[in-house]
Every structure is written in C-alpha cells, then in structure tokens.
Design a protein around this motif. Structure first.
Motif, PDB file in Angstrom:
ATOM      1  N   PRO A 104      32.550  46.631  23.346  1.00 56.24           N
ATOM      2  CA  PRO A 104      32.451  46.955  24.774  1.00 56.24           C
ATOM      3  C   PRO A 104      31.121  47.603  25.143  1.00 56.24           C
ATOM      4  CG  PRO A 104      33.886  48.508  23.652  1.00 56.24           C
ATOM      5  CD  PRO A 104      33.584  47.433  22.660  1.00 56.24           C
ATOM      6  N   ALA A 105      30.763  47.497  26.412  1.00 55.24           N
ATOM      7  CA  ALA A 105      29.475  47.991  26.899  1.00 55.24           C
ATOM      8  C   ALA A 105      29.306  49.468  26.578  1.00 55.24           C
ATOM      9  CB  ALA A 105      29.374  47.769  28.406  1.00 55.24           C
ATOM     10  N   GLY A 106      28.214  49.788  25.910  1.00 53.66           N
ATOM     11  CA  GLY A 106      27.911  51.158  25.538  1.00 53.66           C
ATOM     12  C   GLY A 106      28.192  51.468  24.088  1.00 53.66           C
ATOM     13  N   SER A 107      28.878  50.578  23.390  1.00 60.19           N
ATOM     14  CA  SER A 107      29.194  50.830  21.983  1.00 60.19           C
ATOM     15  C   SER A 107      27.964  50.796  21.093  1.00 60.19           C
ATOM     16  CB  SER A 107      30.231  49.817  21.481  1.00 60.19           C
ATOM     17  OG  SER A 107      29.745  48.492  21.609  1.00 60.19           O
ATOM     18  N   GLU A 108      26.846  50.241  21.596  1.00 61.42           N
ATOM     19  CA  GLU A 108      25.580  50.255  20.872  1.00 61.42           C
ATOM     20  C   GLU A 108      24.530  51.063  21.627  1.00 61.42           C
ATOM     21  OE1 GLU A 108      24.361  46.307  19.786  1.00 61.42           O
ATOM     22  OE2 GLU A 108      26.406  45.721  19.258  1.00 61.42           O
ATOM     23  N   GLY A 109      24.984  51.938  22.505  1.00 65.30           N
ATOM     24  CA  GLY A 109      24.080  52.816  23.226  1.00 65.30           C
ATOM     25  C   GLY A 109      23.460  52.172  24.443  1.00 65.30           C
ATOM     26  N   LEU A 110      22.361  52.772  24.911  1.00 63.30           N
ATOM     27  CA  LEU A 110      21.597  52.261  26.042  1.00 63.30           C
ATOM     28  C   LEU A 110      20.380  51.514  25.520  1.00 63.30           C
ATOM     29  CD1 LEU A 110      21.635  55.463  28.291  1.00 63.30           C
ATOM     30  CD2 LEU A 110      22.913  53.357  28.701  1.00 63.30           C
ATOM     31  N   THR A 111      20.024  50.443  26.197  1.00 69.73           N
ATOM     32  CA  THR A 111      18.859  49.665  25.790  1.00 69.73           C
ATOM     33  C   THR A 111      17.973  49.391  26.992  1.00 69.73           C
ATOM     34  OG1 THR A 111      18.131  47.761  24.473  1.00 69.73           O
ATOM     35  CG2 THR A 111      19.866  47.364  26.112  1.00 69.73           C
TER      36      THR A 111
ATOM     37  N   ASN B 227      27.374  56.160  11.110  1.00 67.39           N
ATOM     38  CA  ASN B 227      28.633  56.833  10.781  1.00 67.39           C
ATOM     39  C   ASN B 227      29.678  56.738  11.877  1.00 67.39           C
ATOM     40  OD1 ASN B 227      27.503  58.439  12.692  1.00 67.39           O
ATOM     41  ND2 ASN B 227      27.846  60.373  11.630  1.00 67.39           N
ATOM     42  N   GLY B 228      29.591  55.688  12.688  1.00 66.75           N
ATOM     43  CA  GLY B 228      30.607  55.492  13.708  1.00 66.75           C
ATOM     44  C   GLY B 228      30.568  56.480  14.848  1.00 66.75           C
ATOM     45  N   GLY B 229      29.453  57.131  15.062  1.00 68.68           N
ATOM     46  CA  GLY B 229      29.312  58.011  16.215  1.00 68.68           C
ATOM     47  C   GLY B 229      29.680  59.456  15.968  1.00 68.68           C
ATOM     48  N   ALA B 230      29.965  59.830  14.734  1.00 69.03           N
ATOM     49  CA  ALA B 230      30.364  61.208  14.447  1.00 69.03           C
ATOM     50  C   ALA B 230      29.157  62.141  14.414  1.00 69.03           C
ATOM     51  CB  ALA B 230      31.102  61.272  13.115  1.00 69.03           C
ATOM     52  N   LEU B 231      29.418  63.423  14.671  1.00 72.99           N
ATOM     53  CA  LEU B 231      28.402  64.461  14.523  1.00 72.99           C
ATOM     54  C   LEU B 231      28.213  64.767  13.044  1.00 72.99           C
ATOM     55  CD1 LEU B 231      26.625  66.847  15.577  1.00 72.99           C
ATOM     56  CD2 LEU B 231      28.721  68.211  15.592  1.00 72.99           C
ATOM     57  N   VAL B 232      26.961  64.821  12.606  1.00 68.57           N
ATOM     58  CA  VAL B 232      26.654  65.171  11.221  1.00 68.57           C
ATOM     59  C   VAL B 232      25.856  66.470  11.263  1.00 68.57           C
ATOM     60  CG1 VAL B 232      25.615  64.429   9.057  1.00 68.57           C
ATOM     61  CG2 VAL B 232      26.530  62.722  10.639  1.00 68.57           C
TER      62      VAL B 232
ATOM     63  N   THR C 237      32.970  56.685  29.211  1.00 61.88           N
ATOM     64  CA  THR C 237      34.082  55.789  28.890  1.00 61.88           C
ATOM     65  C   THR C 237      33.942  55.099  27.540  1.00 61.88           C
ATOM     66  OG1 THR C 237      32.975  53.996  30.104  1.00 61.88           O
ATOM     67  CG2 THR C 237      34.564  55.344  31.319  1.00 61.88           C
ATOM     68  N   GLN C 238      32.710  54.957  27.039  1.00 62.73           N
ATOM     69  CA  GLN C 238      32.498  54.287  25.758  1.00 62.73           C
ATOM     70  C   GLN C 238      31.274  54.866  25.079  1.00 62.73           C
ATOM     71  OE1 GLN C 238      34.193  51.817  23.823  1.00 62.73           O
ATOM     72  NE2 GLN C 238      32.678  52.649  22.423  1.00 62.73           N
ATOM     73  N   ASN C 239      31.493  55.650  24.029  1.00 68.97           N
ATOM     74  CA  ASN C 239      30.352  56.253  23.362  1.00 68.97           C
ATOM     75  C   ASN C 239      29.699  55.264  22.400  1.00 68.97           C
ATOM     76  OD1 ASN C 239      28.491  58.190  22.713  1.00 68.97           O
ATOM     77  ND2 ASN C 239      29.777  59.224  21.219  1.00 68.97           N
ATOM     78  N   ASN C 240      28.436  55.520  22.115  1.00 72.15           N
ATOM     79  CA  ASN C 240      27.673  54.759  21.136  1.00 72.15           C
ATOM     80  C   ASN C 240      28.253  54.996  19.741  1.00 72.15           C
ATOM     81  OD1 ASN C 240      25.693  53.592  19.546  1.00 72.15           O
ATOM     82  ND2 ASN C 240      24.016  54.839  20.326  1.00 72.15           N
ATOM     83  N   THR C 241      28.601  53.943  19.049  1.00 73.48           N
ATOM     84  CA  THR C 241      29.114  54.057  17.682  1.00 73.48           C
ATOM     85  C   THR C 241      28.231  53.309  16.689  1.00 73.48           C
ATOM     86  OG1 THR C 241      30.588  52.153  18.018  1.00 73.48           O
ATOM     87  CG2 THR C 241      31.503  54.348  18.441  1.00 73.48           C
ATOM     88  N   SER C 242      27.007  52.983  17.095  1.00 74.46           N
ATOM     89  CA  SER C 242      26.121  52.197  16.235  1.00 74.46           C
ATOM     90  C   SER C 242      25.152  53.098  15.478  1.00 74.46           C
ATOM     91  CB  SER C 242      25.337  51.196  17.081  1.00 74.46           C
ATOM     92  OG  SER C 242      24.426  51.856  17.936  1.00 74.46           O
ATOM     93  N   ALA C 243      24.379  52.496  14.577  1.00 76.83           N
ATOM     94  CA  ALA C 243      23.390  53.234  13.783  1.00 76.83           C
ATOM     95  C   ALA C 243      22.235  53.687  14.668  1.00 76.83           C
ATOM     96  CB  ALA C 243      22.875  52.356  12.656  1.00 76.83           C
ATOM     97  N   TYR C 244      21.601  54.795  14.274  1.00 80.22           N
ATOM     98  CA  TYR C 244      20.487  55.334  15.038  1.00 80.22           C
ATOM     99  C   TYR C 244      19.550  56.085  14.101  1.00 80.22           C
ATOM    100  CZ  TYR C 244      23.182  59.702  14.724  1.00 80.22           C
ATOM    101  OH  TYR C 244      23.872  60.787  14.259  1.00 80.22           O
ATOM    102  N   LEU C 245      18.322  56.315  14.581  1.00 83.84           N
ATOM    103  CA  LEU C 245      17.315  57.047  13.809  1.00 83.84           C
ATOM    104  C   LEU C 245      17.432  58.537  14.101  1.00 83.84           C
ATOM    105  CD1 LEU C 245      14.711  56.832  11.990  1.00 83.84           C
ATOM    106  CD2 LEU C 245      13.417  56.843  14.141  1.00 83.84           C
TER     107      LEU C 245
ATOM    108  N   TRP D  27      17.097  58.245  24.091  1.00 83.38           N
ATOM    109  CA  TRP D  27      16.742  59.561  23.544  1.00 83.38           C
ATOM    110  C   TRP D  27      17.998  60.413  23.505  1.00 83.38           C
ATOM    111  CZ3 TRP D  27      11.278  61.670  24.866  1.00 83.38           C
ATOM    112  CH2 TRP D  27      11.019  62.841  24.149  1.00 83.38           C
ATOM    113  N   GLY D  28      18.461  60.755  22.316  1.00 82.18           N
ATOM    114  CA  GLY D  28      19.735  61.438  22.156  1.00 82.18           C
ATOM    115  C   GLY D  28      19.635  62.952  22.177  1.00 82.18           C
ATOM    116  N   SER D  29      20.596  63.593  22.827  1.00 78.77           N
ATOM    117  CA  SER D  29      20.723  65.053  22.947  1.00 78.77           C
ATOM    118  C   SER D  29      19.361  65.752  22.896  1.00 78.77           C
ATOM    119  CB  SER D  29      21.662  65.616  21.887  1.00 78.77           C
ATOM    120  OG  SER D  29      21.350  65.197  20.587  1.00 78.77           O
ATOM    121  N   MET D  30      18.596  65.559  23.947  1.00 80.09           N
ATOM    122  CA  MET D  30      17.207  66.010  24.026  1.00 80.09           C
ATOM    123  C   MET D  30      17.085  67.511  23.779  1.00 80.09           C
ATOM    124  SD  MET D  30      16.142  63.897  27.471  1.00 80.09           S
ATOM    125  CE  MET D  30      14.414  63.484  27.209  1.00 80.09           C
ATOM    126  N   ASP D  31      16.092  67.870  22.979  1.00 78.07           N
ATOM    127  CA  ASP D  31      15.768  69.272  22.708  1.00 78.07           C
ATOM    128  C   ASP D  31      14.296  69.501  22.999  1.00 78.07           C
ATOM    129  OD1 ASP D  31      18.311  70.217  21.479  1.00 78.07           O
ATOM    130  OD2 ASP D  31      17.829  68.683  20.000  1.00 78.07           O
TER     131      ASP D  31
END
Length: 258
Positions: free
Chosen positions: A41-48, A90-95, A107-115, A145-149
């Motif tokens: 579903p839309a968003g399962s691989e994030g934003l592009t 890791n399927g979208g989990a916090l590490v 409604t649909q979080n990113n569950t794909s691989a990321y850097l 850009w994920g959880s910007m700091d």
C-alpha cells in the motif's frame, strides 16, 4: 532521530494528500518539501520524488537482514563511500542508537530499508558520514529525510568545492524540522521529502555528503529514496540546438519553394 520527542502542531505553506509542500531559496538552491507515497500500500516504501525522470536509490534490494551495508544495494550509478555505511531493513521498527525508519503517513508507515548514519560516540564501528558520488553533474537532489535533528547535515560539492551546507534548522520557514516545535519521530513535519534544485549551472553538483554530527548516542541521520537528476551533456545540448536550428532552416527553405 532522538529517542524521546514531543509531538507538535505546525502550519505549512500548503498541503496535499501525499506530503507537505513549501518553498524557500538558500545558497543558490531552491528547496521545497513534497513527494509521493511510494509502495503498495501507498507509503509502505516511504516518500519518493515527484520529479519526472529522476533516478531513485531506494535501498529496497538490501538483503533480508536487520542490518546490511550500503555497498550491497543497487546504487543506480552512484558510489556511496564508505560502502559499509549502515542500511537498516527491519520492517519499520525503532533500533535504539541506530535509527528509526523515516515516517511516511499516519495511515501507512514506511516498512522498507533505509540508510542510517548513527553516532560514532561509542566507537563501535558505526559510520556517521557518507559521501555520494554522482555519475554526472546534477541539478536536483531529493530524499525522504527521517526524524530530522539539528545535528543532521547535508552538503553539496562540485569536485572539492563545497557549494552549500544545510541542516534542518535552515528549513523552519518550510514548516519542517525540530525547530518547528518538537521533533517527534512519527510527526509528519519531521519526516518530509526534501527537494534541492540548483538555481543555475554554477550550483550544479556532482557529490552529496550526509553527516550525523556530534556524539549523542540517541541521534542518527536517517534517509530513504535518494533521487538525483543529471544535467544534459554539453554536446547533447549543442547537438539538440543544432538539430532544432537545421530543422527550422529546412522548414523555411521548404516554405519558400512552395
């Protein structure tokens, strides 16, 4: 990415069903937010990126392991150095101390691989900087850009010359980043798709450097769906111009003969 962040309410320039949209001009670049939900579903691989023709590196062919190296993914003509920079799948989990997947939608979080570029404060071999060499000079770069700091940094280079440097604190007027009023890792305002467009040939770049600054082990620089758009080769531009010129001349001669 930080471990404990407060949610906030933000005001944006505009909004769409896929992402927030805004625009600013800094250091010779036009910077906008806004992208498209990727995956099914839309968003399962994030934003592009929504830029037609852009090359996208999505890290999705990473081995089915919690952690792998960026050298193991299809880099689409780019070169990521060092090649052992961390890709998390890791399927979208916090590490903790490693990263949190770039959030895509309520409604649909990113569950794909990321850097992810974790801090190196624990001296455990983590990479906190990656240099991305592009195959040709480019006028556009985009990424989720994920959880910007504030400690995240992006730089643009042509050769050894640095053209521009940005951190999320530069984007407050876009309605994104920790300076907006909090940096919750599942807040849309802290997980935007950011687009950088050079305003002229003097800002065309051939290398992008991402850095997680500092030694706070609760922080990381996460990103996904990197995109670039190479500028046409000079000879290609010249050839196209000549072709158009000859075409116009031919049509003019034909019209005179009729």
């Amino acid at each position: 990415m930080t471990m404990n962040k407060d949610a906030s309410i933000i005001t944006t320039v505009a909004a769409t069903a896929t992402a927030m949209i805004g625009v600013i001009s800094l250091s010779g670049f036009t910077i906008t937010t806004g992208g498209e939900l990727k995956g099914s579903p839309a968003g399962s691989e994030g934003l592009t990126t929504s830029r037609p023709g852009a090359v996208v590196i999505d890290f999705n062919d990473a081995p089915d392991l919690d952690f792998t190296k960026v050298g193991a993914v299809n880099q689409k003509g780019t070169t990521y150095s060092p090649e052992d920079a961390l890709v998390i799948n890791n399927g979208g989990a916090l590490v903790p101390t490693k990263g949190a997947v770039p959030f895509s939608s309520p409604t649909q979080n990113n569950t794909s691989a990321y850097l992810s570029l974790p801090t190196n404060s624990q001296d455990d071999g983590d990479i906190n900087q990656v240099s991305i060499q592009l195959p040709k000079p480019s006028s556009y770069w985009g990424m989720h850009w994920g959880s910007m700091d504030s400690s995240n940094q992006i730089e643009f280079f042509r050769g050894d010359t640095r053209l521009a440097r940005f951190t999320p604190d530069d984007f407050v007027s876009l309605g994104v980043g920790p300076g907006v009023g909090g940096d919750n890792q599942t807040e849309e305002s802290n997980n935007p798709y950011i687009n950088f467009s050079a305003q002229g040939s003097q800002q065309w770049f051939d290398r992008v450097v991402l850095t997680q600054q500092g030694e706070d082990e609760t922080l990381a620089f996460e990103s996904d769906n990197h995109a670039y758009d190479a500028v046409p080769e000079p000879l290609t531009i010249l050839g196209s111009g000549l072709a158009l010129g000859f075409g116009a001349l031919f049509k003019k001669q034909q019209s005179r003969r009729q």
